[in-house]
Scaffold this motif. Structure first.
Motif: not given
Length: 339
Positions: A99, A103, A108, A111-112, A116
């Motif tokens: 992850l 990212d 990114s 995340r959630r 990030t």
């Protein structure tokens, strides 16, 4: 192991995906808590930034499906105990490392619902901490003393990296096929579920159930990811707690786009998809409109259902165990999550 029967509340009398996942977590809560302790014990470093970055990601939450699958496989195979916890922790650290790397590759920002690690700490820091987590995962594998398990998880780590490169090769390629996308899913997602289940089953040595559990994990992983890809386009406007549009903006060739491009009714519509994935400006709302119009979400789910059925068949060959029913429910509901 705490045992609780999964609730059955959806319109078919079977648990939804969140309910099945929660039931799995409840049944394995003691083992998962012990696994989390192992993970925290292996985040330590004299370089303070390393545990800070790692903890930022790991404490952001998540379903913990991969370590739970390893723990469930171990319990069903009679291989529960410290080795199973080491392997479940190793699987989660491998997942966390990927992850962190993903990212950075995908640039990114969230995340959630959280920023990030690459946004908070930087790209270089995220990549290097991801490498640290990989190393810690291998340290845990070695502690089990099970060379075949080390071999299996090592190969899975290589395959995940290959999958990331393969996804980069298909990025923006409007001519990508369903088979190409499934290759990406098998490498990036399914292989770690497969390895987690197989390793958990073999935590204390060879297991007669390892292959069935590996098949379950692989097919579940494909179904799970196919639905996740569909959710990124809202699946007809039905979205449950998930942001949408990231795959579109990153020009990732996923099943909804592959099917929508094939279903295009005019040169203008084909031109829209070609421009969107060729790097031009394109409206995400228009993409969703076309996907909704042609019921692409349902077609994508149809693909997922086939793999979920294969996972169920694999699970049904396992010995009777309280966790077996939950694994079946998890697989069935994985292909029906959006509804």
């Amino acid at each position: 192991m705490a045992v609780a029967a999964p609730s059955r509340t959806d319109h078919l009398g079977k648990p939804s995906f969140p309910e099945a996942a929660a039931a799995l977590k409840t049944m394995l809560e003691d083992e998962l808590a012990a696994t989390n302790e192992v993970i925290l014990d292996h985040l330590g470093s004299q370089v303070s930034l390393i545990p800070e970055v790692a903890t930022h990601l790991i404490q952001a939450g998540g379903k913990r499906l991969r370590p739970l699958m390893a723990l469930a496989a171990a319990e069903i195979s009679g291989a529960g105990g410290q080795n199973a916890r080491y392997l479940a922790a190793a699987v989660e650290l491998i997942h966390a490392a990927t992850l962190l790397h993903d990212d950075v590759v995908d640039d990114s920002a969230l995340r959630r619902g959280f920023k990030t690690a690459n946004v908070v700490f930087g790209n270089k820091e995220s990549v290097l901490v991801g490498d640290f987590l990989f190393a810690r995962a291998f340290e845990l594998m070695v502690k089990t003393g099970q060379l075949p398990v080390l071999d299996r998880l090592s190969r899975a780590s290589c395959t995940i990296s290959e999958g990331e490169v393969l996804q980069l090769e298909t990025q923006g390629n409007i001519g990508a096929t369903e088979a190409m996308h499934l290759d990406v899913i098998r490498a990036k997602t399914a292989t770690l579920f497969e390895a987690a289940a197989q390793a958990g089953s073999s935590a204390c040595g060879p297991s007669p159930h390892a292959e069935a559990l590996a098949s379950y994990g692989a097919n579940f992983g494909i179904a799970y990811q196919l639905v996740d890809d569909a959710l990124d386009y809202g699946l007809g406007g039905q979205v449950r707690g998930k942001s949408v549009g990231d795959d579109f903006r990153e020009r990732k060739m996923t099943m909804p786009v592959i099917l929508a491009y094939r279903a295009a009714r005019s040169d203008e519509e084909r031109g829209f998809w070609e421009a969107a994935f060729g790097g031009g400006e394109a409206s995400f709302e228009e993409a969703r409109r076309l996907i909704d119009r042609d019921r692409i979400g349902e077609a994508a789910l149809h693909h997922a259902e086939g793999f979920a059925e294969e996972a169920v068949r694999a699970a049904e060959s396992l010995p009777e165990h309280p966790l077996k029913e939950v694994l079946v429910s998890l697989a069935v509901s994985s292909a029906a999550r959006p509804f």
